[in-house]
Enzyme design. Structure first.
Site, PDB file in Angstrom:
ATOM      1  N   SER A 165      -4.104   0.829  -4.522  1.00 42.88           N
ATOM      2  CA  SER A 165      -3.619  -0.404  -4.095  1.00 42.88           C
ATOM      3  C   SER A 165      -4.223  -2.192  -3.391  1.00 42.88           C
ATOM      4  O   SER A 165      -4.414  -2.212  -2.923  1.00 42.88           O
ATOM      5  CB  SER A 165      -3.104  -0.194  -3.207  1.00 42.88           C
ATOM      6  OG  SER A 165      -3.496   0.017  -2.292  1.00 42.88           O
ATOM      7  N   HIS A 190       1.192   5.407  -2.899  1.00 36.60           N
ATOM      8  CA  HIS A 190       1.723   6.568  -2.842  1.00 36.60           C
ATOM      9  C   HIS A 190       2.692   6.885  -3.751  1.00 36.60           C
ATOM     10  O   HIS A 190       2.768   7.925  -3.785  1.00 36.60           O
ATOM     11  CB  HIS A 190       1.965   6.632  -0.873  1.00 36.60           C
ATOM     12  CG  HIS A 190       0.799   7.031  -0.315  1.00 36.60           C
ATOM     13  ND1 HIS A 190      -0.250   7.691  -0.144  1.00 36.60           N
ATOM     14  CD2 HIS A 190       0.574   5.528   0.253  1.00 36.60           C
ATOM     15  CE1 HIS A 190      -0.960   7.865   0.624  1.00 36.60           C
ATOM     16  NE2 HIS A 190      -0.976   6.327   1.553  1.00 36.60           N
ATOM     17  N   GLU A 209      -5.721   9.500   0.111  1.00 34.38           N
ATOM     18  CA  GLU A 209      -6.235   8.010   0.212  1.00 34.38           C
ATOM     19  C   GLU A 209      -7.069   7.682  -1.056  1.00 34.38           C
ATOM     20  O   GLU A 209      -6.595   6.755  -1.841  1.00 34.38           O
ATOM     21  CB  GLU A 209      -6.535   8.153   1.258  1.00 34.38           C
ATOM     22  CG  GLU A 209      -5.598   8.210   2.141  1.00 34.38           C
ATOM     23  CD  GLU A 209      -4.075   7.322   2.153  1.00 34.38           C
ATOM     24  OE1 GLU A 209      -4.026   6.103   1.557  1.00 34.38           O
ATOM     25  OE2 GLU A 209      -3.693   7.096   2.948  1.00 34.38           O
ATOM     26  N   HIS A 237       1.024  -0.917  -0.048  1.00 38.69           N
ATOM     27  CA  HIS A 237       0.446  -0.087   0.160  1.00 38.69           C
ATOM     28  C   HIS A 237       0.719   1.225   0.101  1.00 38.69           C
ATOM     29  O   HIS A 237       0.776   2.350  -0.727  1.00 38.69           O
ATOM     30  CB  HIS A 237      -1.206   0.004   1.151  1.00 38.69           C
ATOM     31  CG  HIS A 237      -1.679   1.491   1.155  1.00 38.69           C
ATOM     32  ND1 HIS A 237      -2.601   1.717   0.320  1.00 38.69           N
ATOM     33  CD2 HIS A 237      -1.341   2.570   2.527  1.00 38.69           C
ATOM     34  CE1 HIS A 237      -3.303   3.048   0.958  1.00 38.69           C
ATOM     35  NE2 HIS A 237      -1.799   3.431   1.231  1.00 38.69           N
TER      36      HIS A 237
HETATM   37 FE    FE Z   1      -1.816   5.485   2.831  1.00 38.88          FE
END
Ligand code: FE
Ligand code: PHE
Length: 302
Positions: free
Chosen positions: A194, A134, A175, A129
């Site tokens: 993700s 990111h 997010e 993730h």
């Molecule tokens: Fe995150």
């Protein structure tokens, strides 16, 4: 990776800023294979759905190289592009430390990887993730500036008692954000990109609302951490997101927000610029048949 319910002091073995060595050599072949499985599945899923900026990030950072990325190698590439580095932390870090790292262009990432049983869902953000989700956008100069500005804004929000407002902005942009590029909706939020299930749901499912991002609106809106989102906010461009957040003084916004009620996750307001009004059928099915929810489909983030 970040905040909430973290210990007040770093655990033994961690530095004062909470960082730890990644110890890349300690990953087992099974752990590298887990990364490769997730990487392959997600790269296929994201073709044609994710913002091209994300794919460019994967490419310039050479992230398709097999195995779990070595943070030193990844940071060297990333630093040349935008001045960011990726460092490991043992788990959740206190808000202030998280914001300070962002303000200094350091992205803190978990170093552990999920087990095969956790392929589709885990509660704590793991390296897949944090790094796959990111890091690619941090190779984009505009998004890189947004993340730094967010960290500075976060430090400021602590003094204004408004951290939960700013946390919502992170949630609904970094997010779970969507972007409209050349007329098409695309994914960019790390929690979506993700997640196998949410990368379909966020873009194609008739259930969720998709609303053009308004800073104040997003900061008024609650969010769900253990299921797909009921509402996604859509930006026009990364430039626009950066410009709006830099040009807006959040202090008066926080003050105004204290006089407004929070909004539920599925609200629609008359002034909303609604791109898709969702049926909310997915959430409704959860209430009618709660056992379906036994395997919550998204990953935890922030
Ligand atoms: Fe995150
Ligand atoms: N302009 C914001 C403030 O006045 C700071 C900020 C920048 C917040 C970018 C979020 C993202 O606090």
């Amino acid at each position: 990776m970040s905040n909430a319910k973290a210990l007040p002091v770093p655990p033994s073995g961690a530095a004062a800023d909470w960082t730890i060595p990644q110890d890349w050599r300690r990953y087992t072949p099974a752990e590298h294979a887990m990364w490769d499985t997730l990487f392959e599945r997600q790269s296929k899923m994201l073709a044609g759905r994710v913002s091209p900026t994300f794919l460019q990030g994967l490419d310039v950072l050479r992230m398709s190289k097999p195995g779990i990325p070595d943070f030193d190698e990844l940071s060297e590439r990333l630093h040349k592009l935008t001045g960011w580095t990726v460092v490991a932390v043992p788990g959740l870090v206190p808000d202030e430390d998280f914001f300070r790292h962002l303000a200094n262009r350091t992205f803190v990432a978990g170093r552990f990887i999920r087990t095969p049983e956790q392929t589709d869902y885990l509660k704590e953000p793991d390296i897949f993730h944090d790094v796959f989700g990111h890091v690619p956008l941090l190779a984009n100069p505009v998004f890189a500036d947004y993340m730094q500005a967010y960290g500075e804004g976060g430090l400021r929000s602590l003094g204004l008692g408004a951290i939960h407002r700013l946390a919502r902005l992170y949630w609904y942009t970094v997010e779970f954000g969507l972007i409209r590029e050349d007329g098409d909706l695309r994914l960019y939020g790390a929690g979506i990109v993700s997640s196998y299930g949410e990368s379909i749901f966020a873009l194609d499912d008739p259930s969720p609302h998709r609303i053009r991002l308004d800073l104040k609106r997003a900061m008024r809106t609650r969010y769900e951490i253990d299921d797909y989102q009921r509402t996604y906010f859509v930006i026009d461009s990364y430039e626009d997101l950066l410009r709006q957040t830099l040009e807006t003084d959040f202090a008066p916004l926080y003050a105004e927000l204290n006089a407004c009620a929070d909004l539920p996750v599925d609200a629609i307001l008359p002034e909303d610029d609604v791109i898709t009004r969702g049926t909310q059928a997915y959430a409704g099915a959860m209430v009618a048949a709660p056992k379906i929810k036994s395997a919550p489909p998204i990953e935890a983030h922030l």
